[in-house]
Design an enzyme around this catalytic site. Structure first.
Site, PDB file in Angstrom:
ATOM      1  N   ASP A  53       0.853  -1.175   0.000  1.00 53.04           N
ATOM      2  CA  ASP A  53       0.000   0.000   0.000  1.00 53.04           C
ATOM      3  C   ASP A  53       0.894   1.232   0.000  1.00 53.04           C
ATOM      4  O   ASP A  53       1.856   1.304   0.771  1.00 53.04           O
ATOM      5  CB  ASP A  53      -0.901  -0.003   1.236  1.00 53.04           C
ATOM      6  CG  ASP A  53      -1.969   1.059   1.174  1.00 53.04           C
ATOM      7  OD1 ASP A  53      -2.898   0.922   0.373  1.00 53.04           O
ATOM      8  OD2 ASP A  53      -1.864   2.046   1.932  1.00 53.04           O
ATOM      9  N   ASP A  70      -2.060   8.936 -11.155  1.00 51.51           N
ATOM     10  CA  ASP A  70      -2.109   7.836 -12.129  1.00 51.51           C
ATOM     11  C   ASP A  70      -0.711   7.492 -12.642  1.00 51.51           C
ATOM     12  O   ASP A  70      -0.354   6.313 -12.754  1.00 51.51           O
ATOM     13  CB  ASP A  70      -2.999   8.206 -13.313  1.00 51.51           C
ATOM     14  CG  ASP A  70      -4.484   8.211 -12.966  1.00 51.51           C
ATOM     15  OD1 ASP A  70      -4.852   7.747 -11.860  1.00 51.51           O
ATOM     16  OD2 ASP A  70      -5.270   8.683 -13.805  1.00 51.51           O
ATOM     17  N   GLU A  97      -4.589   2.399  -4.384  1.00 51.54           N
ATOM     18  CA  GLU A  97      -3.133   2.358  -4.291  1.00 51.54           C
ATOM     19  C   GLU A  97      -2.638   1.068  -3.644  1.00 51.54           C
ATOM     20  O   GLU A  97      -1.547   1.007  -3.100  1.00 51.54           O
ATOM     21  CB  GLU A  97      -2.622   3.574  -3.514  1.00 51.54           C
ATOM     22  CG  GLU A  97      -2.930   3.581  -2.038  1.00 51.54           C
ATOM     23  CD  GLU A  97      -4.302   4.121  -1.662  1.00 51.54           C
ATOM     24  OE1 GLU A  97      -4.541   4.298  -0.468  1.00 51.54           O
ATOM     25  OE2 GLU A  97      -5.152   4.346  -2.551  1.00 51.54           O
TER      26      GLU A  97
END
Length: 178
Positions: A53, A70, A97
């Site tokens: 993460d 992005d 994410e």
């Protein structure tokens, strides 16, 4: 026939991969994890599930904007895509994410070195500026767990996820292995 074959192949690729990162998507991850766990049980080996993460990613998106977010996700995906070394290892974007990497029959040293290598590449080599992160660059927290003979995909996922949360709770930009 050739056009039909190519069209079917393209449709399968679109159905199996995340459009932004070109890694496997969550649906594919669930299917491949189930298959990997079944094969490990049958062959009396084990798999390792690594959960990753990105730290303070919402703050990154808020500060730099979604197009920059992005691009960062694509660069992180490139790091993960370069790490599976065995033919049946795979990486996936689970959503937002959060990413996963499944390794077939690794030993403890290989798992630790893979996790640390990914963490360092994201932090030190990519070094994506992130002024809303105390490290001032994009960092990632990783949690990992080995499968055992009594595991289901849910129990393995839960242990890796708990290890990930320990990494977050213990200061982020770190690896925790269950």
């Amino acid at each position: 026939m050739r056009v039909l074959f190519l069209t079917k192949r393209d449709l399968r690729t679109m159905a199996d991969t995340d459009g932004l990162t070109q890694l496997y998507n969550r649906r594919s991850f669930d299917l491949l994890l189930q298959r990997a766990l079944q094969e490990a049980l049958r062959e009396q080996t084990r798999i390792a599930l690594i959960m990753l993460d990105l730290d303070h990613f919402k703050a990154y998106n808020d500060y730099y904007g979604h197009p920059a977010g992005d691009l960062a996700l694509q660069r992180i995906a490139g790091v993960l895509a370069s790490h599976p070394r065995r033919d049946l290892d795979f990486a996936a974007r689970l959503g937002g994410e959060e990413f996963a990497l499944v390794l077939r029959n690794p030993d403890s040293a290989y798992l630790v070195s893979t996790c640390e290598s990914i963490r360092r590449k994201i932090c030190d080599e990519l070094a994506i500026e992130h002024l809303k992160n105390p490290a001032q660059v994009m960092t990632a927290s990783l949690g990992a767990s080995f499968s055992n003979a009594s595991d289901t995909t849910a129990s393995l996922y839960q242990r890796a996820d708990l290890a990930l949360y320990r990494a977050k709770a213990n200061g982020r930009n770190r690896v925790e292995i269950d």
